[in-house]
Design a protein around this motif. Structure first.
Motif, PDB file in Angstrom:
ATOM      1  N   GLY A   1      81.871  13.963  17.872  1.00 38.50           N
ATOM      2  CA  GLY A   1      82.233  14.382  19.224  1.00 38.50           C
ATOM      3  C   GLY A   1      81.231  13.976  20.283  1.00 38.50           C
ATOM      4  N   ARG A   2      80.288  13.147  19.930  1.00 38.82           N
ATOM      5  CA  ARG A   2      79.240  12.722  20.867  1.00 38.82           C
ATOM      6  C   ARG A   2      79.129  11.197  20.869  1.00 38.82           C
ATOM      7  N   ASP A   3      80.199  10.520  21.201  1.00 40.30           N
ATOM      8  CA  ASP A   3      80.194   9.066  21.148  1.00 40.30           C
ATOM      9  C   ASP A   3      79.727   8.409  22.441  1.00 40.30           C
ATOM     10  N   ASP A   4      79.493   9.185  23.491  1.00 37.38           N
ATOM     11  CA  ASP A   4      78.980   8.642  24.745  1.00 37.38           C
ATOM     12  C   ASP A   4      77.544   9.138  24.944  1.00 37.38           C
ATOM     13  N   CYS A   5      76.591   8.388  24.417  1.00 35.63           N
ATOM     14  CA  CYS A   5      75.180   8.801  24.448  1.00 35.63           C
ATOM     15  C   CYS A   5      74.674   9.090  25.859  1.00 35.63           C
ATOM     16  N   MET A   6      75.122   8.282  26.824  1.00 27.37           N
ATOM     17  CA  MET A   6      74.604   8.427  28.182  1.00 27.37           C
ATOM     18  C   MET A   6      75.123   9.686  28.886  1.00 27.37           C
ATOM     19  N   MET A   7      76.100  10.349  28.299  1.00 26.54           N
ATOM     20  CA  MET A   7      76.581  11.601  28.864  1.00 26.54           C
ATOM     21  C   MET A   7      75.404  12.589  28.961  1.00 26.54           C
ATOM     22  N   CYS A   8      74.558  12.581  27.947  1.00 28.50           N
ATOM     23  CA  CYS A   8      73.412  13.492  27.925  1.00 28.50           C
ATOM     24  C   CYS A   8      72.085  12.779  28.182  1.00 28.50           C
ATOM     25  N   HIS A   9      71.987  11.503  27.805  1.00 28.13           N
ATOM     26  CA  HIS A   9      70.710  10.790  27.880  1.00 28.13           C
ATOM     27  C   HIS A   9      70.531   9.945  29.133  1.00 28.13           C
ATOM     28  N   LYS A  10      71.460  10.029  30.079  1.00 28.53           N
ATOM     29  CA  LYS A  10      71.294   9.352  31.364  1.00 28.53           C
ATOM     30  C   LYS A  10      70.189  10.075  32.134  1.00 28.53           C
ATOM     31  N   ALA A  11      69.389   9.343  32.872  1.00 29.14           N
ATOM     32  CA  ALA A  11      68.271   9.933  33.614  1.00 29.14           C
ATOM     33  C   ALA A  11      68.727  11.135  34.432  1.00 29.14           C
ATOM     34  N   GLY A  12      68.109  12.282  34.161  1.00 30.22           N
ATOM     35  CA  GLY A  12      68.384  13.501  34.902  1.00 30.22           C
ATOM     36  C   GLY A  12      69.664  14.234  34.519  1.00 30.22           C
ATOM     37  N   ALA A  13      70.379  13.768  33.506  1.00 36.84           N
ATOM     38  CA  ALA A  13      71.650  14.399  33.136  1.00 36.84           C
ATOM     39  C   ALA A  13      71.464  15.806  32.585  1.00 36.84           C
ATOM     40  N   MET A  14      70.521  15.968  31.676  1.00 37.65           N
ATOM     41  CA  MET A  14      70.264  17.279  31.063  1.00 37.65           C
ATOM     42  C   MET A  14      68.759  17.440  30.927  1.00 37.65           C
ATOM     43  N   GLU A  15      68.242  18.484  31.486  1.00 36.97           N
ATOM     44  CA  GLU A  15      66.784  18.680  31.546  1.00 36.97           C
ATOM     45  C   GLU A  15      66.064  18.614  30.195  1.00 36.97           C
ATOM     46  N   PRO A  16      66.464  19.302  29.148  1.00 40.66           N
ATOM     47  CA  PRO A  16      65.666  19.234  27.929  1.00 40.66           C
ATOM     48  C   PRO A  16      65.910  17.976  27.088  1.00 40.66           C
ATOM     49  N   VAL A  17      66.962  17.221  27.410  1.00 38.53           N
ATOM     50  CA  VAL A  17      67.326  16.041  26.625  1.00 38.53           C
ATOM     51  C   VAL A  17      66.532  14.838  27.126  1.00 38.53           C
ATOM     52  N   PRO A  18      65.926  14.068  26.195  1.00 36.42           N
ATOM     53  CA  PRO A  18      65.168  12.891  26.648  1.00 36.42           C
ATOM     54  C   PRO A  18      66.080  11.836  27.272  1.00 36.42           C
ATOM     55  N   ASP A  19      65.624  11.248  28.365  1.00 37.70           N
ATOM     56  CA  ASP A  19      66.368  10.185  29.036  1.00 37.70           C
ATOM     57  C   ASP A  19      66.232   8.896  28.232  1.00 37.70           C
ATOM     58  N   ALA A  20      67.277   8.078  28.238  1.00 38.58           N
ATOM     59  CA  ALA A  20      67.192   6.754  27.625  1.00 38.58           C
ATOM     60  C   ALA A  20      66.162   5.948  28.424  1.00 38.58           C
ATOM     61  N   PRO A  21      65.365   5.116  27.761  1.00 39.82           N
ATOM     62  CA  PRO A  21      64.371   4.312  28.490  1.00 39.82           C
ATOM     63  C   PRO A  21      65.042   3.376  29.490  1.00 39.82           C
TER      64      PRO A  21
END
Length: 133
Positions: A95-115
Motif C-alpha cells: 500500500g506504499r508504492d508512491d515513495c515520494m508521498m512521504c519522502h518528498k521534502a517537507g511532506a512528513m516531519e519525522p520521515v526522512p526526505d529523499a536526497p
C-alpha cells in the motif's frame, strides 16, 4: 547518570554500524562500474543491448526500461552506490508504492526526505537500491 547515557548511545551506534555492515556484506551487491568514460557515449544500449557488440556485456533483461540516467546513477565509477550501501526500507511496501508521498521534502516531519540527487527519479526505481527490511 551522564555515563549511563553515553554508554547507551555508544551501544546503539555500534549496533547500527553492525547491522549496516552485515546488510552491505550480505544484502547489497555493488553494481559493476563502467570501465570506460561516458563522454560521447550517451546511449548505453547502443553497445549494451543484447547482441549489439560481441565483447561488450549485455544489459540484463531486468534493465529494459531503464533510462541512461539510471545506468549512470548505479554504474558511474563515482556513483554513491559504488562506495555506500543505500539504507534499507524500514517499513512494509504494501500500500506504499508512491515513495515520494512521504519522502518528498517537507511532506512528513519525522520521515526522512529523499536526497536532492534523487529528484525526478520515478519511484518505481527506489527498490533497485533500497531493500525492504
Amino acid at each position: 547518570m551522564k555515563r549511563d547515557w553515553s554508554v547507551r548511545v555508544l551501544l546503539l551506534a555500534m549496533a547500527v554500524m553492525l547491522v549496516a555492515f552485515a546488510w552491505q556484506q550480505e544484502g547489497w551487491k555493488t553494481p559493476p562500474a563502467m570501465s570506460h568514460s561516458a563522454e560521447g557515449r550517451a546511449e548505453c544500449l547502443m553497445c549494451h543491448k543484447a547482441g549489439a557488440m560481441e565483447p561488450v556485456p549485455d544489459a540484463p533483461a531486468s534493465h529494459a526500461e531503464f533510462s541512461n540516467d539510471i545506468c549512470v546513477m548505479c554504474h558511474a565509477p563515482d556513483a554513491a552506490v559504488q562506495t555506500t550501501a543505500p539504507p534499507a526500507i524500514s517499513h512494509s511496501l504494501e500500500g506504499r508504492d508512491d515513495c515520494m508521498m512521504c519522502h518528498k521534502a517537507g511532506a512528513m516531519e519525522p520521515v526522512p526526505d529523499a536526497p536532492a540527487g534523487h529528484e525526478g527519479i520515478d519511484t518505481k526505481w527506489c527498490t533497485l537500491c533500497h531493500v525492504a527490511a
